[in-house]
Design a protein around this motif. Sequence first.
Motif, short mmCIF file in Angstrom:
data_model
loop_
_atom_site.label_atom_id
_atom_site.label_comp_id
_atom_site.label_asym_id
_atom_site.label_seq_id
_atom_site.Cartn_x
_atom_site.Cartn_y
_atom_site.Cartn_z
N GLY A 1 68.30 4.63 84.45
CA GLY A 1 67.61 4.40 85.71
C GLY A 1 66.17 3.96 85.50
N SER B 1 75.93 1.95 80.13
CA SER B 1 74.85 0.96 80.10
C SER B 1 73.54 1.66 79.75
CB SER B 1 74.71 0.29 81.47
OG SER B 1 73.48 -0.40 81.59
N GLU C 1 73.48 1.34 88.36
CA GLU C 1 72.85 2.29 87.43
C GLU C 1 73.23 3.72 87.77
OE1 GLU C 1 68.80 -0.44 86.87
OE2 GLU C 1 68.66 1.58 87.68
N GLN D 1 63.37 -2.83 87.38
CA GLN D 1 63.38 -2.47 85.96
C GLN D 1 62.34 -3.26 85.17
OE1 GLN D 1 64.79 -0.20 84.23
NE2 GLN D 1 66.45 0.60 85.48
N TRP E 1 75.34 6.49 85.42
CA TRP E 1 74.81 7.82 85.11
C TRP E 1 75.78 8.91 85.57
CZ3 TRP E 1 73.80 11.92 88.33
CH2 TRP E 1 73.15 13.02 87.74
N TYR F 1 71.04 1.14 81.17
CA TYR F 1 70.38 1.32 82.47
C TYR F 1 70.97 2.49 83.25
CZ TYR F 1 67.99 -2.83 81.13
OH TYR F 1 67.21 -3.72 80.42
N ALA F 2 71.85 3.25 82.62
CA ALA F 2 72.20 4.57 83.17
C ALA F 2 70.97 5.47 83.13
CB ALA F 2 73.34 5.20 82.38
N PHE G 1 67.02 5.46 90.48
CA PHE G 1 67.73 4.29 89.99
C PHE G 1 67.34 3.05 90.79
CE2 PHE G 1 70.28 8.10 89.34
CZ PHE G 1 70.50 8.04 87.98
#
Length: 369
Positions: A134, A129, A156, A319, A160, A131-132, A151
């Motif tokens: 963070g 993702s 997330e 986020q 990662w 959003y890995a 994160f």
Amino acid sequence: MSKAILVTGADGYLGMRVTRKLLASDDAPLMLWVRSADENEFRAKVSIMKDALATPDSRVSFYTGDLSADNCFSSVQGRDVARIIHCAAVTRFNVDAQTAQSVNIDGTRRLLELAAQCPDLECLCYVSSIYASGMQQGTIEEEPIGEEAGFANHYERSKWAAERALIDSGGAIPWSIVRVATVLADDESGHATQQNAVHNTLKLLFYGLMSVVPGLSSTPLYLITGDFATEALVAAVSRGDRQKIYHACYSKDECLTLGEFVDLTHETFERDASFQRRRVLKPLYTDLDAFNLLSDASTGFGDGIMKQALSSVSPFARQLYIEKEVANEQVRHLLGDAYSAPDAAKFVRKTCEFLVASKWGRAPEVAVN
């Protein structure tokens, strides 16, 4: 006969789309792995998938397991596998820490153990993702990222950590990583067969149950089609470079900001008669502390729509206060002329129209002009 492509999570949203694309574009046999608790559930899933894929049995074979179990890939023979695409994961932003660890992190490590037993392995493509990254702000490059920024949620962090497991394997495993942005709809028509935190938020806004939204109006929203994600994943596992990271994401200037998204969705909803009758006002922006108070208060609302939706929005809210510029040069190069981003405003509008007309998927057979 060429060796097979193993697709984990083959019955999931991206797994099924990737499987269909591979059946249409690749001659290799497919080994489709799904999660099931017992033989009855496995047989039921296989039956559903066979009907959905409408493909001869000779082309595909089915396997099962549980990523949280040590023997989850015991039925798969490594000597038969040439390529792997790892779609299986828990993808909820509100996933708990234990599940994120056992499924997303430990499950990926178990897949690496299987990969080490594949003598002819050409590629292990991991579905990650964006959003890995963070809470990291600024430019997010298509390269390994650190964990210093922290994160917003366990999902997330787990993505990662799973990436790190691949990267730390060094050159022993021919891996590639595709960081996928948030899928808003299947394609540019706005038809959405899978719903996530964004759709839950839109539901709250439409029914007038969310008078405030978390975030800054300038924050970019990286929303893509399922078709685009599928193209990127199949390209990566078929012809992508090894030890490389790709962002299945449109560029910042091809996406809307949060402010543009809120304005456009409210404008689209205002065309609906029931929305007009409710006289719903456009939501105001709030700081994170105030939004967290609202989320905490929702725990007393029982199991209604507001509590359910906020429970999926809240873990992601942080986020929306930071600005990322997600680089995508490598995926552009990988896809070449196949790279295409829809008109962002038109794409969001059509998706909102579909959600309203289909009552958020309860009446999915709806055509949107």
